[in-house]
Design an enzyme around this catalytic site. Structure first.
Site, short mmCIF file in Angstrom:
data_model
loop_
_atom_site.label_atom_id
_atom_site.label_comp_id
_atom_site.label_asym_id
_atom_site.label_seq_id
_atom_site.Cartn_x
_atom_site.Cartn_y
_atom_site.Cartn_z
N CYS A 2 35.68 77.11 26.76
CA CYS A 2 34.53 76.22 26.91
C CYS A 2 33.58 76.54 25.77
O CYS A 2 33.79 77.49 25.02
CB CYS A 2 33.79 76.50 28.21
SG CYS A 2 34.81 76.33 29.67
N LYS A 599 49.47 63.80 18.63
CA LYS A 599 49.47 65.06 19.40
C LYS A 599 50.20 64.87 20.72
O LYS A 599 50.94 65.72 21.16
CB LYS A 599 48.01 65.49 19.63
CG LYS A 599 47.85 66.74 20.45
CD LYS A 599 48.10 67.97 19.62
CE LYS A 599 48.09 69.24 20.44
NZ LYS A 599 48.96 70.27 19.85
#
Ligand code: AGP
Length: 604
Positions: A2, A599
């Site tokens: 995070c 991706k």
């Protein structure tokens, strides 16, 4: 992973700056976010699920009052990405707000202790124990800073923390294993998980070290060692990076940054919640037939897992490329089938189709993914989040080694549950798993320069062959995928040198042998000698001090000793990731953006 950030300004509202900083940290996570500020003795909070732009559109993150505040952008690991689980988290009385990056290992016992003392929890996160702990110490008469210190001393695991109190004009930060930096500006002091957050405001930076706590005020900062409260003098240093470079933490490409993040990611995987590992082990044990289903790199993790499950737990399984699954195994599926789907994105179309099909046939679905809230997490009966943080480079690197680490842990547990591994042996294996992040650090520190040299030497090869026996067939296949994906050099991967390959090789061929000091590794020495006679250049990954291979190979990359072949795939893939990366760079390509590749392949 995070991102946390915040600031104490001399003047002006902090919220718009925190919002901008969060945007620059979005690469660290983006499933929910929030901000808290203090003004006039009151705490103000806005948070919700969604990307920063979505949350801002709904709530306006800029209009929180006050010149000090904290912010967080989340990549869920404990608790789904919901408003209530978004940071900041608060105490019972809404006086203390906390943002956190990391994993608090002992949160369950702390939570129980605090609940017994009457604290009311709102979220499912590990972080929420922190504001309640600080509140508890303050209730017992401590001032804010002492209470923070005592609370932090109780935490096990990893953290970068920022703690705000409604009645304070200072913010307390602390670090253990998760990154934390200060930015010292003319108009205030900033802090964040990473430099780009505040780089437009200041390039005077102070790196906070493990075990340190900082009190941040508008005038400056005071660093102390948490254990004995010794003050620490540390002056800011000047950072000359652009914001763009800083997002890659100075690395020229995300792929290289992510290769270097592997030790930290591996440590995260060793802090997974016990109950999830236990539950998944139970399902694996009960599976009448077990399919390991995935695509690309995740398939290679499955291939390695089939060796791990077989050799450590005597449990057979079928690794299957997801696009092949329905057609070839669909008819055989039933209530006794278990599918362990592995997908870092949790969104790969072929993997999801296989899972949906198997679910319709009443099979049990288990998942390993990097994205909590992805479709795979919604389809799976049990899932484990591999905790790698967002991976930006198209070529999967850190997510692969994290998957291997999770799968190895499951295999060891399965072996113990099935009585194939005794307690002492199990503990020794887990002990070795904890040493692997350090071993990967060693490999990066000692071999990167060497790999760069070899990349320069072999970048012009017309073709590559990768060989790996036993579980390292997966390593060979993954090394080959990395090279092919970002350098476009025709490459093949095999367990052994097959006779028919000899007609295909010549002096423009480089063969890479994955040769740990194990039976499968040693068997490759004869193959090396054979193929070398055809003019092929031989590059071998060997255990340090293994002279036998040195004599046959043209070049070697040395790796640390591992006690068991099943533990070699993580350290041994690292030089191959680096080799692919540096060859791509040598050939003038952009390894982060391979041509014609996305991706995540979310359409079939
Ligand atoms: C690996 O470098 C590739 N980008 C690709 O093969 C990838 O592993 C594959 O598409 C699977 O993705 P997933 O793990 O998100 O399902």
């Amino acid at each position: 992973m995070c991102g946390i950030t915040g600031c104490v300004l001399k003047e002006g509202p902090a919220a718009p700056l925190i919002h901008e900083s969060l945007k620059r940290l979005e690469y660290r996570g983006y499933d929910s976010c929030g901000e808290a500020t203090v003004d006039g003795g009151r705490l103000y909070i806005k948070k919700d699920r969604g990307t920063i732009d979505e949350v801002h559109r709904r709530l306006n993150l800029d209009d929180l009052p006050g010149r000090l505040g904290i912010g967080h952008t989340r990549w869920a690991t404990h608790g789904a990405p919901t408003r209530v689980n978004a940071h900041p988290h608060v105490d019972c009385d809404m006086q203390i707000a906390v943002v956190h990056n990391g994993i608090i290992e002992n949160f369950a016992e702390l939570r129980m202790e605090l609940e017994e003392l009457g604290h009311k929890f709102r979220s499912k996160t590990d972080t929420e124990v922190v504001p309640h702990l600080v509140e508890e110490y303050m209730r017992n008469g401590m001032d804010f800073v002492d209470a923070c210190r005592e609370a932090i001393k109780r935490l096990r695991g990893s953290y970068a923390l920022a703690i705000l109190h409604a009645g304070e004009s200072r913010i307390v930060c602390a670090r253990r294993e998760s990154p934390l930096v200060l930015g010292v500006g003319e108009d205030g002091v900033y802090f964040a998980s990473d430099i780009p957050a505040f780089l437009p405001y200041t390039n005077r930076v102070v790196f906070i070290e493990d075990g340190e706590m900082v009190v941040v005020t508008e005038e400056g900062y005071e660093i102390r060692r948490i254990s004995d409260w010794t003050p620490i003098e540390r002056r800011p240093q000047l950072i000359e990076w652009s914001v763009e470079m800083a997002e890659r933490r100075g690395y020229p490409h995300f792929m290289l940054k992510e290769i270097h993040e592997q030790p930290a990611c591996l440590r995260n995987t060793l802090r997974l919640r016990e109950e999830y590992l236990e539950l998944m082990t139970k399902f694996l044990d009960r599976a009448e037939e077990l399919f390991l289903v995935a695509c690309g790199t995740s398939y290679h993790a499955c291939l390695a897992a089939s060796y791990l499950f077989s050799k450590l737990a005597c449990k057979s399984s079928h690794p299957v490329i997801a696009s092949e699954f329905i057609q070839n195994y669909g008819r055989a599926l039933g209530i006794g089938s278990t599918i362990l789907a592995v997908s870092q994105s949790g969104e790969t179309a072929d993997t999801l189709s296989a899972v949906a099909y198997a679910r319709d046939k009443a099979a049990t679905i288990l998942g390993i993914t990097n994205v909590v809230g992805s479709t795979l997490t919604r389809l799976a009966r049990v899932y484990i989040c591999q905790q790698s943080g967002p991976e930006i480079g198209v070529a999967a690197t850190k997510t692969y080694t994290s998957q291997l680490s999770v799968l190895t842990q499951l295999a060891i547990r399965l072996g113990m549950v099935r009585g194939k591994i005794g307690h002492v042996e199990g503990e020794e294996l887990v002990d070795w798993l904890w040493r692997i992040p350090g071993k990967v650090e060693e490999v990066l520190a000692s071999q990167e320069g060497r790999v760069m040299e070899l990349a320069r030497k072999y970048a012009g090869s017309e073709r590559f062959l990768f060989f790996g026996g036993g579980i390292n067939l997966a390593t060979a296949m993954e090394g080959r995928l990395k090279l092919l994906e970002i350098s476009y050099i025709p490459s093949l991967a095999y367990a052994r040198v097959e006779d028919y390959l000899l007609g295909f090789v010549d002096g423009a061929t480089t063969a890479v042998f994955v040769c740990p000091n194990t039976n499968s590794g040693k068997r490759l020495i004869d193959d090396m000698t054979l193929i070398r006679d055809y003019g092929v250049s031989i590059l071998a990954l060997v255990e340090e001090g293994d002279d036998e291979v040195h004599e046959v190979a043209d070049e070697v990359i040395e790796l640390p000793h591992m006690p068991l072949e099943e533990l070699t795939p993580i350290p041994y893939i690292v030089p191959l990731q680096l080799l692919a990366y540096y060859i791509s760079v040598e050939r003038g390509l952009n390894p982060d953006k391979p041509r014609n590749l996305a991706k995540s392949v979310t359409v079939k």
